[in-house]
Scaffold this motif. Sequence first.
Motif, PDB file in Angstrom:
ATOM      1  N   THR A   1       0.832  -1.204   0.000  1.00 30.25           N
ATOM      2  CA  THR A   1       0.000   0.000   0.000  1.00 30.25           C
ATOM      3  C   THR A   1       0.865   1.252   0.000  1.00 30.25           C
ATOM      4  OG1 THR A   1      -1.846  -1.116   1.095  1.00 30.25           O
ATOM      5  CG2 THR A   1      -1.781   1.287   1.263  1.00 30.25           C
ATOM      6  N   ARG A   2       1.878   1.270   0.841  1.00 32.41           N
ATOM      7  CA  ARG A   2       2.806   2.410   0.890  1.00 32.41           C
ATOM      8  C   ARG A   2       3.477   2.623  -0.467  1.00 32.41           C
ATOM      9  NH1 ARG A   2       7.676   0.708   3.753  1.00 32.41           N
ATOM     10  NH2 ARG A   2       8.108   0.022   1.648  1.00 32.41           N
ATOM     11  N   ASP A   3       3.945   1.534  -1.073  1.00 28.89           N
ATOM     12  CA  ASP A   3       4.633   1.635  -2.362  1.00 28.89           C
ATOM     13  C   ASP A   3       3.695   2.081  -3.484  1.00 28.89           C
ATOM     14  OD1 ASP A   3       6.971   0.865  -1.124  1.00 28.89           O
ATOM     15  OD2 ASP A   3       6.917  -1.188  -1.879  1.00 28.89           O
ATOM     16  N   VAL A   4       2.469   1.587  -3.476  1.00 25.56           N
ATOM     17  CA  VAL A   4       1.494   1.991  -4.496  1.00 25.56           C
ATOM     18  C   VAL A   4       1.181   3.475  -4.351  1.00 25.56           C
ATOM     19  CG1 VAL A   4      -0.924   1.772  -5.239  1.00 25.56           C
ATOM     20  CG2 VAL A   4       0.466  -0.279  -4.879  1.00 25.56           C
ATOM     21  N   LYS A   5       0.961   3.928  -3.134  1.00 25.77           N
ATOM     22  CA  LYS A   5       0.674   5.352  -2.916  1.00 25.77           C
ATOM     23  C   LYS A   5       1.834   6.222  -3.396  1.00 25.77           C
ATOM     24  CE  LYS A   5      -2.570   4.964   0.913  1.00 25.77           C
ATOM     25  NZ  LYS A   5      -2.805   5.200   2.352  1.00 25.77           N
TER      26      LYS A   5
ATOM     27  N   LEU B   1      -0.767   9.907 -10.742  1.00 22.78           N
ATOM     28  CA  LEU B   1      -1.856   9.042 -11.198  1.00 22.78           C
ATOM     29  C   LEU B   1      -2.963   9.016 -10.154  1.00 22.78           C
ATOM     30  CD1 LEU B   1       0.376   6.108 -12.452  1.00 22.78           C
ATOM     31  CD2 LEU B   1      -0.784   7.814 -13.867  1.00 22.78           C
ATOM     32  N   ASP B   2      -4.194   8.890 -10.619  1.00 24.99           N
ATOM     33  CA  ASP B   2      -5.351   8.884  -9.734  1.00 24.99           C
ATOM     34  C   ASP B   2      -6.191   7.640 -10.002  1.00 24.99           C
ATOM     35  OD1 ASP B   2      -7.622   9.373  -8.245  1.00 24.99           O
ATOM     36  OD2 ASP B   2      -8.128  11.244  -9.256  1.00 24.99           O
ATOM     37  N   PRO B   3      -6.416   6.816  -8.973  1.00 26.33           N
ATOM     38  CA  PRO B   3      -7.225   5.607  -9.177  1.00 26.33           C
ATOM     39  C   PRO B   3      -8.647   5.898  -9.645  1.00 26.33           C
ATOM     40  CG  PRO B   3      -6.134   5.533  -7.052  1.00 26.33           C
ATOM     41  CD  PRO B   3      -5.899   6.903  -7.620  1.00 26.33           C
ATOM     42  N   ALA B   4      -9.132   7.100  -9.438  1.00 23.06           N
ATOM     43  CA  ALA B   4     -10.489   7.456  -9.855  1.00 23.06           C
ATOM     44  C   ALA B   4     -10.516   8.046 -11.267  1.00 23.06           C
ATOM     45  CB  ALA B   4     -11.077   8.456  -8.861  1.00 23.06           C
ATOM     46  N   CYS B   5      -9.435   7.893 -12.006  1.00 22.56           N
ATOM     47  CA  CYS B   5      -9.296   8.534 -13.321  1.00 22.56           C
ATOM     48  C   CYS B   5     -10.145   7.892 -14.410  1.00 22.56           C
ATOM     49  CB  CYS B   5      -7.834   8.528 -13.753  1.00 22.56           C
ATOM     50  SG  CYS B   5      -7.197   6.870 -14.065  1.00 22.56           S
ATOM     51  N   GLY B   6     -10.700   6.725 -14.164  1.00 23.90           N
ATOM     52  CA  GLY B   6     -11.492   6.055 -15.188  1.00 23.90           C
ATOM     53  C   GLY B   6     -10.709   5.000 -15.950  1.00 23.90           C
TER      54      GLY B   6
ATOM     55  N   ASP C   1      -3.186  -2.989 -13.826  1.00 23.72           N
ATOM     56  CA  ASP C   1      -2.154  -3.740 -14.554  1.00 23.72           C
ATOM     57  C   ASP C   1      -0.789  -3.081 -14.391  1.00 23.72           C
ATOM     58  OD1 ASP C   1      -3.981  -5.607 -15.477  1.00 23.72           O
ATOM     59  OD2 ASP C   1      -4.229  -4.658 -17.437  1.00 23.72           O
ATOM     60  N   GLU C   2      -0.764  -1.766 -14.481  1.00 23.39           N
ATOM     61  CA  GLU C   2       0.498  -1.032 -14.390  1.00 23.39           C
ATOM     62  C   GLU C   2       1.177  -1.245 -13.035  1.00 23.39           C
ATOM     63  OE1 GLU C   2       2.117   3.558 -14.601  1.00 23.39           O
ATOM     64  OE2 GLU C   2       0.279   3.051 -15.679  1.00 23.39           O
ATOM     65  N   VAL C   3       0.422  -1.117 -11.952  1.00 21.10           N
ATOM     66  CA  VAL C   3       1.055  -1.264 -10.632  1.00 21.10           C
ATOM     67  C   VAL C   3       1.490  -2.700 -10.365  1.00 21.10           C
ATOM     68  CG1 VAL C   3      -0.096   0.751  -9.623  1.00 21.10           C
ATOM     69  CG2 VAL C   3      -1.111  -1.523  -9.321  1.00 21.10           C
ATOM     70  N   SER C   4       0.790  -3.665 -10.952  1.00 19.93           N
ATOM     71  CA  SER C   4       1.182  -5.062 -10.730  1.00 19.93           C
ATOM     72  C   SER C   4       2.485  -5.401 -11.447  1.00 19.93           C
ATOM     73  CB  SER C   4       0.071  -6.021 -11.145  1.00 19.93           C
ATOM     74  OG  SER C   4      -0.090  -6.036 -12.542  1.00 19.93           O
ATOM     75  N   GLN C   5       2.856  -4.585 -12.434  1.00 12.71           N
ATOM     76  CA  GLN C   5       4.091  -4.811 -13.185  1.00 12.71           C
ATOM     77  C   GLN C   5       5.201  -3.812 -12.847  1.00 12.71           C
ATOM     78  OE1 GLN C   5       4.523  -7.508 -15.237  1.00 12.71           O
ATOM     79  NE2 GLN C   5       2.548  -8.073 -14.378  1.00 12.71           N
ATOM     80  N   ALA C   6       4.887  -2.802 -12.057  1.00 14.14           N
ATOM     81  CA  ALA C   6       5.866  -1.763 -11.722  1.00 14.14           C
ATOM     82  C   ALA C   6       6.964  -2.347 -10.833  1.00 14.14           C
ATOM     83  CB  ALA C   6       5.184  -0.595 -11.026  1.00 14.14           C
ATOM     84  N   ASP C   7       8.165  -2.295 -11.313  1.00 14.61           N
ATOM     85  CA  ASP C   7       9.291  -2.895 -10.597  1.00 14.61           C
ATOM     86  C   ASP C   7       9.490  -2.287  -9.214  1.00 14.61           C
ATOM     87  OD1 ASP C   7      11.140  -5.047 -11.070  1.00 14.61           O
ATOM     88  OD2 ASP C   7      12.754  -3.560 -10.977  1.00 14.61           O
TER      89      ASP C   7
END
Length: 109
Positions: A12-16, A24-29, A36-42
């Motif tokens: 959670t800390r790293d995603v934020k 980036l905003d999770p409410a962006c649509g 997908d992007e965060v699951s692949q972000a190194d």
Amino acid sequence: MSEFYDYRNHVTRDVKQYLKDYNLDPACGWLDDLMDEVSQADEITGIGSGSYTMNAIQAEENLIGNWGLLKVAVKRLKPDFDVLEQGPERADSLIRAYLAPLVVLRMNY
């Protein structure tokens, strides 16, 4: 005995931080794309490099008490994953890749 590593808190800390760094905003649509992007972000998962910790011992310590979480991550993302063959660093990254999009989804609500 030390406390177990809290993957949910750390991811959670790293995603934020990632969302802040890239504005980036999770409410962006574009929720599916962002998940997908965060699951692949190194810098969140270590998937690209094969390790988030860059330290096999640290990754192994992170797994202590988190085998159930690894089991769920394997089942959902990579059913053929073999922790003995792949090692603790890849197992650690797999858990992170499983949790990262869930964090984004939770932030969207």
